[in-house]
Enzyme design. Structure first.
Site, short mmCIF file in Angstrom:
data_model
loop_
_atom_site.label_atom_id
_atom_site.label_comp_id
_atom_site.label_asym_id
_atom_site.label_seq_id
_atom_site.Cartn_x
_atom_site.Cartn_y
_atom_site.Cartn_z
N CYS A 287 -3.17 -1.34 9.51
CA CYS A 287 -3.30 -0.79 8.19
C CYS A 287 -4.46 0.34 8.24
O CYS A 287 -3.86 1.43 7.64
CB CYS A 287 -4.02 -1.89 7.11
SG CYS A 287 -3.28 -3.49 7.14
N LYS B 283 -2.81 3.79 9.83
CA LYS B 283 -1.82 4.59 9.28
C LYS B 283 -2.12 4.78 7.74
O LYS B 283 -1.55 5.64 7.24
CB LYS B 283 -0.28 3.43 9.09
CG LYS B 283 -0.66 2.22 8.75
CD LYS B 283 0.40 2.23 7.32
CE LYS B 283 0.44 0.68 6.86
NZ LYS B 283 0.55 0.72 5.45
N THR C 228 0.72 -1.19 0.01
CA THR C 228 -0.03 -0.10 0.02
C THR C 228 0.79 1.23 0.15
O THR C 228 1.64 1.52 1.10
CB THR C 228 -0.90 -0.15 1.15
OG1 THR C 228 -1.68 -1.08 1.12
CG2 THR C 228 -1.94 1.23 1.36
C1 UGA Z 1 -7.74 -3.93 6.45
C2 UGA Z 1 -9.16 -3.91 5.43
O1 UGA Z 1 -10.12 -4.51 5.61
C3 UGA Z 1 -8.27 -5.11 4.04
O2 UGA Z 1 -9.24 -4.95 3.07
C4 UGA Z 1 -6.89 -4.38 3.87
O3 UGA Z 1 -6.54 -5.23 2.72
C5 UGA Z 1 -5.94 -4.44 4.88
O4 UGA Z 1 -6.59 -3.59 6.06
C6 UGA Z 1 -4.72 -3.77 4.51
O5 UGA Z 1 -4.53 -2.69 4.05
O6 UGA Z 1 -3.76 -4.47 4.50
P1 UGA Z 1 -7.50 -5.34 8.69
O7 UGA Z 1 -6.45 -4.38 9.06
O8 UGA Z 1 -6.89 -6.92 8.66
O9 UGA Z 1 -7.83 -5.24 7.08
O10 UGA Z 1 -8.57 -5.58 9.59
P2 UGA Z 1 -10.09 -5.26 9.27
O11 UGA Z 1 -11.15 -6.40 9.15
O12 UGA Z 1 -10.33 -4.29 8.19
O13 UGA Z 1 -10.49 -4.44 10.89
C7 UGA Z 1 -9.92 -3.17 10.99
C8 UGA Z 1 -10.09 -2.66 12.29
O14 UGA Z 1 -11.59 -2.31 12.18
C9 UGA Z 1 -10.19 -3.75 13.52
O15 UGA Z 1 -9.63 -3.16 14.59
C10 UGA Z 1 -11.72 -4.16 13.85
O16 UGA Z 1 -11.96 -4.59 15.04
C11 UGA Z 1 -12.43 -2.56 13.47
N1 UGA Z 1 -13.69 -2.80 13.04
C12 UGA Z 1 -14.12 -3.44 11.89
C13 UGA Z 1 -14.86 -2.23 13.79
O17 UGA Z 1 -14.58 -1.53 14.86
N2 UGA Z 1 -16.23 -2.22 13.30
C14 UGA Z 1 -16.42 -3.07 12.11
O18 UGA Z 1 -17.72 -2.91 12.10
C15 UGA Z 1 -15.41 -3.68 11.54
#
Ligand code: UGA
Length: 443
Positions: free
Chosen positions: A264, A267, A121
């Site tokens: 991710c 940042k 990214t």
């Molecule tokens: C995120 C993106 O979802 C991926 O598509 C992307 O490829 C990745 O970043 C990246 O850039 O490499 P990730 O960081 O693994 O993936 O996690 P997410 O599932 O997106 O969750 C991120 C945060 O949001 C977590 O702390 C989660 O608890 C929080 N979250 C998620 C909420 O607080 N509420 C929600 O409804 C969903």
């Protein structure tokens, strides 16, 4: 096909193993000898469901090797850039050191006809700069941008069955040829019906940062509604369920609570703002500053709620924290909201005991002063306040009646809106959550 993958962290290690599982011959290159040694032994350096099995079976086929020796990539015809772009210390912008170093390593082994494929990214404009660099060193080679969208906890399925593939190609010479090469890499996925979109380099880079910004905005939107619900006496979970039934809005990523963390989303939105500023378009993304601020405020609110529940002071109070990773099914504690709340409470004088199924080794490295225990039962023992900060299934499924017998005071704060308030209240707990009524609904 012969493929090299530069950077064998989360993205690169999973990508390398997945490409080998598709039948390609893959060499993973990394600068950290311990990482290479562990992967070569079939040991995953991080917790990711399904990855250890995939890694070991790919190693067994002999089609996957890991090395620190860049020269081993010389036979490959497709070279993936999968290194990290962390936030620069003390700044919002992304640190491009690793991407630049990986590119310099790759150009050292390029041959005419080779394809370099960026997956990291990056700030928009990077791909064009790197494409110039590739063609400066080897005019017969090309660079494409193919952003990744994998989520931790779903990395293998997101890599092998993504919602879409995005190819950024430099318009003009040999565009069709480069698309055909990458189609060859992903042939089985394309045959299985994974859609792919071809665009220019700039748009491909923007697709990734726009997607993460949208997800972050969706989460902060519902958390802003949680603030409103707290002020007005509404219930954010019922609100999310109701607005999520509108197909244009959708229910996913509308879970209110402690907000987003990890390596991710936080940042990436900051780097996106920094890059927009450099491009003279900072106004376009000024809303992301608010998205970030709403997100950080949730952590402060959680500590305030804990203080409120403890009668005005948390000093000396025994607090059980369930969850340290930034989300369930991950041992990642980078910018973890759960760990940040636990650390704040400890700094403010509470006696905090943290547990997590997977993240204790990483969490204890980051906050050695916190007390860590292996099980929820140990954390609950003698607690005056329980905080559920990461929605691991084992915490969601806790039996409130049994848990009540372990604590000193049956008070629980649900930081992820993941518990059943009625069940906990019925078992004699005082239950509170971010954005929800502090008493059962009147209906
Ligand atoms: C995120 C993106 O979802 C991926 O598509 C992307 O490829 C990745 O970043 C990246 O850039 O490499 P990730 O960081 O693994 O993936 O996690 P997410 O599932 O997106 O969750 C991120 C945060 O949001 C977590 O702390 C989660 O608890 C929080 N979250 C998620 C909420 O607080 N509420 C929600 O409804 C969903």
């Amino acid at each position: 096909m012969k493929i090299s993958v530069f950077g064998c962290g989360y993205l690169g290690a999973v990508h390398a193993a997945c490409m080998a599982s598709l039948g390609h011959e893959v060499v993973g290159v990394d600068v950290i000898p311990e990482q290479v040694a562990a992967l070569s032994r079939g040991e995953a350096p991080f917790h990711e469901p399904g990855f250890p099995e995939l890694l070991r079976s790919a190693l067994d086929t002999g089609r996957l090797v890991f090395t620190t020796d860049v020269a081993a990539a010389a036979d490959a015809v497709v070279h993936f850039i999968c290194v990290g772009t962390p936030q620069r210390r003390g700044e919002n912008a992304a640190d491009m050191t690793y991407v630049n170093a990986a590119t310099e390593s790759i150009v050292g082994v390029l041959k005419p006809g080779d394809l370099v494929v960026g997956k990291s990214t990056v700030p928009v404009g990077t791909a064009t700069r790197l494409a110039d660099r590739v063609q400066e060193v080897e005019p017969g080679a090309r660079l494409m941008w193919n952003p990744e969208f994998l989520r931790e906890g779903h990395a293998v399925s997101d890599t092998l069955e993504p919602d879409r593939l995005v190819y950024g190609v430099r318009t003009g010479d040999a565009a069709a040829d480069t698309v055909a090469v990458l189609d060859g890499v992903y042939a089985s996925m394309l045959a299985a019906g994974v859609p792919r979109r071809v665009t220019d380099l700039t748009t491909a880079e923007l697709v990734k940062t726009a997607a993460n910004s949208f997800l972050a905005t969706k989460i902060s939107f519902i958390n802003a509604m949680a603030e409103l619900c707290e002020a007005a006496g509404g219930d954010v979970t019922e609100l999310a369920d109701a607005i999520g039934m509108d197909k244009r809005i959708g229910r996913s990523f509308l879970n209110a609570g402690l907000g987003f963390g990890g390596g991710c989303l936080p940042k990436d939105i900051r780097a996106f703002m920094a890059r927009a500023g450099e491009l003279g378009a900072d106004q376009a993304l000024s809303f992301l500053r608010e998205v970030d601020a709403i997100n950080m405020r949730r952590r402060v609110r959680m500590v305030d709620l804990a203080r409120e529940e403890c009668g005005g002071s948390i000093v000396g109070r025994r607090v059980a924290v369930l969850g340290a990773s930034f989300k369930p099914h991950s041992d990642d504690v980078r910018d973890s909201p759960a760990l940040s709340v636990a650390a704040q409470m400890q700094l403010q004088g509470a006696s905090v005991v943290v547990t997590d199924p997977w993240a204790i080794p990483n969490a204890s490295k980051k906050w050695p002063d916190l007390q860590f225990v292996e099980t929820a039962e140990e954390a609950l023992a003698g607690a005056e306040l329980v905080l559920v900060l990461t929605e691991w299934p084992e915490y969601v499924e806790l039996d409130p009646a049994a848990a009540k017998t372990m604590v000193t005071t049956a008070r629980v704060l649900d930081g992820r809106n993941c518990l059943d308030p009625e069940a906990w209240r019925a078992a004699g707990w005082r239950y509170r959550a971010l954005g929800r009524r502090d008493a059962p609904a009147a209906v």
